[in-house]
Design a protein around this motif. Sequence first.
Motif, short mmCIF file in Angstrom:
data_model
loop_
_atom_site.label_atom_id
_atom_site.label_comp_id
_atom_site.label_asym_id
_atom_site.label_seq_id
_atom_site.Cartn_x
_atom_site.Cartn_y
_atom_site.Cartn_z
N VAL A 192 85.91 54.13 -26.99
CA VAL A 192 84.91 53.33 -26.29
C VAL A 192 85.16 51.85 -26.53
O VAL A 192 85.14 51.03 -25.60
N VAL A 242 81.94 55.24 -21.47
CA VAL A 242 81.92 53.94 -20.79
C VAL A 242 81.50 54.10 -19.33
O VAL A 242 80.68 53.33 -18.81
N GLN A 297 88.16 50.65 -24.55
CA GLN A 297 87.89 50.56 -23.12
C GLN A 297 87.04 49.33 -22.77
O GLN A 297 87.30 48.65 -21.78
N LEU A 298 86.05 49.05 -23.60
CA LEU A 298 85.21 47.87 -23.33
C LEU A 298 85.99 46.58 -23.56
O LEU A 298 85.83 45.60 -22.81
#
Length: 555
Positions: free
Chosen positions: A70, A37, A73-74
């Motif tokens: 990922v 990220v 986190q996004l």
Amino acid sequence: MAELLTASQMRAIEDAAIRAGDTTGADLMDRAGKGVVAAVLARWPELAQAPHKAVVLCGPGNNGGDGFVVARQLAQRGWDIELRLFGTPARLPPDARANFDAWRDIGAVQPLEPGYEPSTRGAALVVDALFGTGLTRPIRGLELTLLDLAEMRGQGAAISPEERPDWTPLIVAVDLPSGICSDSGRVLHDDAFSGLPERLEAAAAKADLTVTFHAMKLGHVLADGPDHCGDVVICPIGLEARRNRRPRNERADLVAAPRGLAKQSGHKYDHGHALVVAGGFGRTGAARLAARAALRIGAGLVTLAAPGSAQMEIAAQITALMLRRADTAEALAALLSDTRLNALCLGPGLGADRARALVPVALESTRAAVLDADALSAFADAPRELFDLIHEDAVLTPHGGEFARLFPDLSDRLAETPDTGPAFSRVDATREAARRAGCTVLLKGADTVVAGPDGRASVHAAVGARAAPWLATAGTGDVLAGLITGLMARGFAPFDAARAGVWLHVDAARAFGPGLIAEDLPDTIPQVLRDLQERAGGGAGSLLHPGRGFVAQIG
């Protein structure tokens, strides 16, 4: 020095760190996902300005586990996530399963089914976390997905679909684009593509950005790897203390800018005397190119040894170079009685008959020697005869055709279409060639490999930021042979001279640019050397490795 790892070496590093209690698999996965990220937002900062949609494709192993991190986190940044899993949750490794469960607490998981095309999903970003460095066989069941990823690479932009109707997503690969062999950079092929020969490359995904961990892998710089990876970013994940603990014969690295090229004060003979052996009348241009390159790179003196029929031709074209007559093997042996001649170059324009007569004399003198072109092809019918003559201070510089004539079985293995991994690589082939020959071998190509008889290997990938397509012109290989000869005359060890030579060769081509012909290369070397001196004076430069232009190490 940028090391290049195999998949097994990377696993060994991770396992050793975990066994020592330095980290855990869960921590490594968490750092990897967060690193992806960070790399995406550094590469495309406009994506950080507002939430977007991302499609995250997760595979059945730990690469998929990175993908779950990922996605999480996004999502925490407000992104809309469509997550697809290839495989079943029950078969995920423990750390990947833990991150699957953590994702399920905040979002849905849909199956990744045959025929799925990420380009149709209206996302700003597609994350390829299907298969990373551990892939050992072709990916079956995702042919259309891989084809879609391959065909849309390079078309995306970090804007929303509403701003541009023909918009397609950006693609980031986790560790390696799915379908690429980590150790060879070759696409692992499946019979499913046998009906599409013109699109065989679609057996692997392509990425705009590849984020790898701890160190680059051989597959990032060899064969199909650079084209499929796009830009490459190295993300540290806490394994820095585990570098360079492998035996020398198991290490490979990326060729970097050479050091120690500045000449010190002293007599011309303190910087060596190179001898370049020329061919007959009408065939001397290649040797003259090699000799001029040897002189430009700093050899104190350079002499051309030519048959009487070619002396007038050469004399009319040279000034700083010296000229001696050598029609026969006996005449060359007499020249080599001068012990100040400490490096030899044979092959460029030499002719097969002259090469068969003179190469044994040159090698029996035990001088440092570069064998190129005709000096290699002349022994195509008897490579063992050449290998029996060679000593460890020699360098062989074959292109693919010459390599095939000396090492036909190794060349055949490289030509096979790989359907399992780790696939046989150019590093494997060059290492074995160097072992058989008992000397340094430089296998030329866009991904040039240098290997020593002790197993050391280096790769120079002339792609992306290091691309030099202008080198595809007659005579440039002769210049490379001369550069290596000149460096050995100055005292560089064969392996080091070959590494430095290939870097300088490419940098000179890049400095000159389009329109390059071979004669331009030696005269561009002074500019390259000045640039190196300026860089050295300004401190350590950034790590250069091939991508399609963007070069970074994050963290």
